[in-house]
Every structure is written in structure tokens, then in C-alpha cells.
Design a protein around this motif. Structure first.
Motif, PDB file in Angstrom:
ATOM      1  N   ILE A 291      12.771  44.025 -88.402  1.00 54.34           N
ATOM      2  CA  ILE A 291      12.271  44.157 -89.638  1.00 54.34           C
ATOM      3  C   ILE A 291      11.672  43.015 -90.269  1.00 54.34           C
ATOM      4  CG2 ILE A 291      13.767  44.496 -91.926  1.00 54.34           C
ATOM      5  CD1 ILE A 291      15.703  46.280 -90.457  1.00 54.34           C
ATOM      6  N   LEU A 292      12.215  41.733 -90.036  1.00 56.21           N
ATOM      7  CA  LEU A 292      11.522  40.604 -90.532  1.00 56.21           C
ATOM      8  C   LEU A 292      10.178  40.379 -90.209  1.00 56.21           C
ATOM      9  CD1 LEU A 292      11.823  38.217 -92.378  1.00 56.21           C
ATOM     10  CD2 LEU A 292      13.000  36.924 -90.243  1.00 56.21           C
ATOM     11  N   TRP A 298       3.083  42.851 -92.553  1.00 55.59           N
ATOM     12  CA  TRP A 298       2.421  43.865 -93.390  1.00 55.59           C
ATOM     13  C   TRP A 298       3.060  43.747 -94.723  1.00 55.59           C
ATOM     14  CZ3 TRP A 298       3.643  45.134 -88.193  1.00 55.59           C
ATOM     15  CH2 TRP A 298       2.494  45.552 -87.469  1.00 55.59           C
ATOM     16  N   GLY A 299       3.743  42.785 -95.055  1.00 50.57           N
ATOM     17  CA  GLY A 299       4.357  42.651 -96.563  1.00 50.57           C
ATOM     18  C   GLY A 299       5.610  43.278 -96.509  1.00 50.57           C
ATOM     19  N   ALA A 300       6.331  43.085 -97.689  1.00 53.95           N
ATOM     20  CA  ALA A 300       7.730  43.833 -98.000  1.00 53.95           C
ATOM     21  C   ALA A 300       7.564  45.314 -97.578  1.00 53.95           C
ATOM     22  CB  ALA A 300       8.285  43.318 -99.448  1.00 53.95           C
ATOM     23  N   GLU A 306      12.070  55.763 -99.813  1.00 53.65           N
ATOM     24  CA  GLU A 306      11.440  56.972-100.460  1.00 53.65           C
ATOM     25  C   GLU A 306      11.153  57.969 -99.434  1.00 53.65           C
ATOM     26  OE1 GLU A 306       7.131  56.504-101.770  1.00 53.65           O
ATOM     27  OE2 GLU A 306       8.465  54.762-102.585  1.00 53.65           O
ATOM     28  N   VAL A 307      11.502  59.003 -99.858  1.00 58.49           N
ATOM     29  CA  VAL A 307      10.920  60.136 -98.812  1.00 58.49           C
ATOM     30  C   VAL A 307       9.466  60.398 -98.645  1.00 58.49           C
ATOM     31  CG1 VAL A 307      11.074  62.694 -98.536  1.00 58.49           C
ATOM     32  CG2 VAL A 307      12.847  61.558 -99.303  1.00 58.49           C
ATOM     33  N   GLY A 308       9.210  60.501 -97.298  1.00 60.92           N
ATOM     34  CA  GLY A 308       7.903  60.743 -97.003  1.00 60.92           C
ATOM     35  C   GLY A 308       6.891  59.449 -96.983  1.00 60.92           C
ATOM     36  N   GLN A 309       7.423  58.313 -97.053  1.00 52.94           N
ATOM     37  CA  GLN A 309       6.768  57.184 -96.800  1.00 52.94           C
ATOM     38  C   GLN A 309       6.500  56.924 -95.209  1.00 52.94           C
ATOM     39  OE1 GLN A 309       9.085  53.807 -97.959  1.00 52.94           O
ATOM     40  NE2 GLN A 309      10.639  54.046 -96.592  1.00 52.94           N
ATOM     41  N   ARG A 310       5.071  56.346 -95.012  1.00 53.39           N
ATOM     42  CA  ARG A 310       4.636  56.164 -93.637  1.00 53.39           C
ATOM     43  C   ARG A 310       5.221  54.661 -93.439  1.00 53.39           C
ATOM     44  NH1 ARG A 310       1.584  59.559 -91.080  1.00 53.39           N
ATOM     45  NH2 ARG A 310       0.422  58.068 -89.919  1.00 53.39           N
ATOM     46  N   PHE A 311       6.130  54.401 -92.257  1.00 56.55           N
ATOM     47  CA  PHE A 311       6.169  52.988 -91.883  1.00 56.55           C
ATOM     48  C   PHE A 311       5.054  52.207 -91.272  1.00 56.55           C
ATOM     49  CE2 PHE A 311       7.808  55.917 -88.369  1.00 56.55           C
ATOM     50  CZ  PHE A 311       7.390  55.281 -87.366  1.00 56.55           C
ATOM     51  N   PRO A 312       4.807  51.069 -91.264  1.00 59.75           N
ATOM     52  CA  PRO A 312       3.789  50.505 -91.007  1.00 59.75           C
ATOM     53  C   PRO A 312       3.079  50.606 -89.720  1.00 59.75           C
ATOM     54  CG  PRO A 312       5.293  48.865 -92.080  1.00 59.75           C
ATOM     55  CD  PRO A 312       5.975  50.235 -91.887  1.00 59.75           C
ATOM     56  N   LEU A 313       3.854  50.675 -88.636  1.00 58.57           N
ATOM     57  CA  LEU A 313       3.340  50.862 -87.369  1.00 58.57           C
ATOM     58  C   LEU A 313       2.591  52.396 -87.046  1.00 58.57           C
ATOM     59  CD1 LEU A 313       6.304  49.505 -84.999  1.00 58.57           C
ATOM     60  CD2 LEU A 313       4.328  48.116 -86.050  1.00 58.57           C
ATOM     61  N   VAL A 314       2.626  53.145 -88.117  1.00 58.51           N
ATOM     62  CA  VAL A 314       1.861  54.285 -87.779  1.00 58.51           C
ATOM     63  C   VAL A 314       1.246  54.738 -88.991  1.00 58.51           C
ATOM     64  CG1 VAL A 314       3.536  55.363 -86.337  1.00 58.51           C
ATOM     65  CG2 VAL A 314       3.705  55.950 -88.778  1.00 58.51           C
ATOM     66  N   ASP A 315       1.095  53.633 -89.768  1.00 55.28           N
ATOM     67  CA  ASP A 315       0.157  53.842 -91.108  1.00 55.28           C
ATOM     68  C   ASP A 315      -1.265  53.107 -91.007  1.00 55.28           C
ATOM     69  OD1 ASP A 315      -0.660  54.510 -93.628  1.00 55.28           O
ATOM     70  OD2 ASP A 315       0.582  53.214 -94.776  1.00 55.28           O
TER      71      ASP A 315
END
Length: 333
Positions: A291-292, A298-300, A306-315
Motif C-alpha cells: 500500500i505504501l 501513484w499518490g494517495a 468508493e464503489v467503482g474506483q479503479r485501483f492504480p495497477l489497472v488504471d
């Protein structure tokens, strides 16, 4: 520290059962000891009033049980009580379409921190026969040394002492709490910082000693709210890895490292993996390190905020820190 009471939860659950809003309740019931509380499903008011419990030992995250309870063929909704940290798992599961939101009635509840069995037992070597919370004081009843009292804030598990979760889930109602934004605790990564001050050899020795204690019970995988594959590679008899105890150094490391990568960017930092580990392996530290590192690159980012957010590794982003995936090919690092 807790603002909502067991009586309030039972009363509201009974109302929702009686008027047909829900057909079952996801909650907690007492185990063999007062401090040994386990998730349970209640489908009638008699069992609810007799067995439902809510106290400082209701640490189990209920969200993952919705995969089964909210996707079955029976009519009616499932009532779930969500503590703040549980609500992030709730959102993460919704994002991955793991249960039908229309079949769930969610109530957000307050939480002043929860004790787990490991932490409770560590407080007294004299055999605990019972435990209860009186205000901000934890009282343990021991077999040989009478009652022992502790200020609850001083003895909470690390995951609760450093919790910064706001109540992020889009609940149907809240009881003694409200929807808030996450507020990261300043000591959240203190243990990770300590590990990062070690040399590579020291870190390797730390994790090797920890992983060597693993008995491959799969409790960490089974309890993890975002580890929800229908068929796990470690259950595949053709993989050569099916539920077997580690035979060498490589196998000791592989299960936990693969699982950590599997949940990277999706881990909601609920700490359930460490809580259920019978060998006390600090698995949540491995996840917090991931997480750190994501936050650094990618920033905080808060998984499940929230529902529907894309996590950084697939965005995909044009300002991605990795030059190989940037639109302009530049590497600003």
C-alpha cells in the motif's frame, strides 16, 4: 468507547426482520468464551435475541459472507452491520461485482476499536475465563489471578490503534455514526518504516522466519475480503501446490508472496489476515508495504473508499510514473 449498543442493534434487526425488509441478519455470536466471538447468520428473532452479541470482541469483518448470503436463491435481503473498516471491504466487493447490492440492507455502526483473541490472551498468562468491556476499561476474568483491568485504548491491537478509516460505505442507514472521509493515522506505517531501515539481509531473515512458521491452514486466504477467486491456484491438484505444507525455502515464501501480489491495490488494510493466523505471522505488514509503495508511486489511494474506483495497477493514466505505459514515453523519475 463504543457508542452503539447490542440492544440497539438487536432491536433494529428485529424490526427489519418483522416487517419483512430483510430475511436474515449477518452478525456475531458468542463462541466457547465471552471473548471468542464469531460471525453468524440469524434468520429468526428468537435466535437473534438469544445469541446475537455486539461488544469489543466483535472484530470479525462480515463483508465477505455476503458473497454467499446475498447471492443465494432465497427471497429477501440480508442485513449486515458494517464497522468503518468493514465498509471498505464492502465497497471493494461491490466494485468487483461479488454480490448483488439490491439484496443487501447495510447499516453503518460506530466502533471504538476491537480486541481479538490473540491480543486478549497475551494480556494474561493465567487462563482467561471471561472478558468484558466496562466503558473504556477492559476487564479480564482469570482462572488464578482474579480480575485484571486494562485501559482499553492501551491494549487494542495495532490495526485498531492505527485505524484511520472513515465510514466509507454507501449504507442504507447509520447508527451512532455517519459517513466520513478516511483520515490516515500518523503511525499507520511505523512498523513498515522500521522494516525499511533494515538491510536486505535483515529483512529477508525477518520474513523468512515469519513464513517458516506457516502451517498452510489457508485461514488468511479464506478470511481476506478481497481474496475471492472461485478456484484458487493453491487448490488446483495439478499445480503441485495443493494445500501442502512447505517443503523448502521457495515454497515457504511463495504462497504469501503470490497472495500479497494478488491483493496489491485491492487490500483494504482490515488486518483480518494477521488476526486469524494461528502462527501470529504479521501478514498485514506485507500488505501495508505494498500500500505504501503504491502511494509513493501513484499518490494517495485508499482501496474501497468508493464503489467503482479503479485501483492504480489497472488504471491507465497519461501521467503514469512508469515511462513504458505513458502516452508521451517520458520518465519523470
Amino acid at each position: 468507547m463504543q457508542k452503539v449498543t447490542q440492544a440497539q442493534l438487536v432491536s433494529r434487526a428485529r424490526q427489519l426482520l418483522d416487517d419483512g425488509t430483510v430475511s436474515r441478519v449477518l452478525g456475531w455470536r458468542r463462541g466457547d468464551f465471552s471473548y471468542d466471538v464469531t460471525p453468524a447468520v440469524f434468520s429468526d428473532t428468537g435466535a437473534l435475541e438469544r445469541d446475537f452479541v455486539f461488544d469489543v470482541f466483535c472484530c470479525a469483518n462480515l463483508s465477505k459472507y455476503l458473497i454467499r448470503e446475498a447471492n443465494n436463491d432465497s427471497k429477501g435481503k440480508t442485513l449486515i452491520f458494517l464497522k468503518p473498516c468493514d465498509s471498505y471491504a464492502f465497497n471493494a466487493l461491490l466494485t468487483e461485482h461479488r454480490f448483488d447490492r439490491e439484496k443487501v440492507y447495510a447499516i453503518g455502526i460506530s466502533c471504538g476499536g476491537m480486541m481479538d483473541v490473540h491480543t486478549t490472551n497475551a494480556l494474561s498468562p493465567d487462563g482467561i475465563t471471561g472478558a468484558e468491556c466496562e466503558g473504556d476499561t477492559l476487564v479480564l476474568h482469570t482462572l488464578y489471578d482474579g480480575d485484571r483491568s486494562y485501559p482499553l485504548p492501551d491494549v487494542l491491537p495495532e490495526r485498531c490503534r492505527t485505524c484511520g478509516h472513515g465510514h466509507a460505505a454507501d449504507c442504507d442507514e447509520w447508527m451512532a455514526c455517519e459517513k466520513t472521509e478516511p483520515d490516515e493515522h500518523p503511525a499507520r506505517y511505523s512498523a513498515v518504516d522500521t522494516l525499511e531501515t533494515m538491510t536486505e539481509e535483515e529483512r529477508f531473515a525477518f520474513w523468512q522466519e515469519a513464513f517458516s512458521r506457516c502451517i498452510r491452514c489457508n485461514a488468511c486466504r479464506d478470511v481476506c475480503p478481497v481474496c475471492t477467486c472461485e478456484k484458487c491456484v493453491f487448490d488446483n491438484p495439478k499445480s503441485g501446490l495443493e494445500n501442502k505444507a512447505a517443503a523448502d525455502l521457495f515454497e515457504e515464501q511463495m504462497f504469501h508472496i503470490i497472495r500479497a501480489y494478488h491483493v496489491t491495490g485491492r487490500c483494504v488494510d482490515c488486518g483480518e489476515c494477521s488476526r486469524v493466523c494461528p502462527q501470529r505471522i504479521p501478514l498485514h505488514l506485507l500488505n501495508r508495504k505494498m500500500i505504501l509503495d503504491i502511494n509513493r508511486s501513484w499518490g494517495a489511494y485508499t482501496a474501497g473508499a468508493e464503489v467503482g474506483q479503479r485501483f492504480p495497477l489497472v488504471d491507465y493514466r497519461t501521467d503514469d510514473p512508469e515511462a513504458s505505459v505513458r502516452a508521451d514515453g517520458r520518465d519523470d523519475k
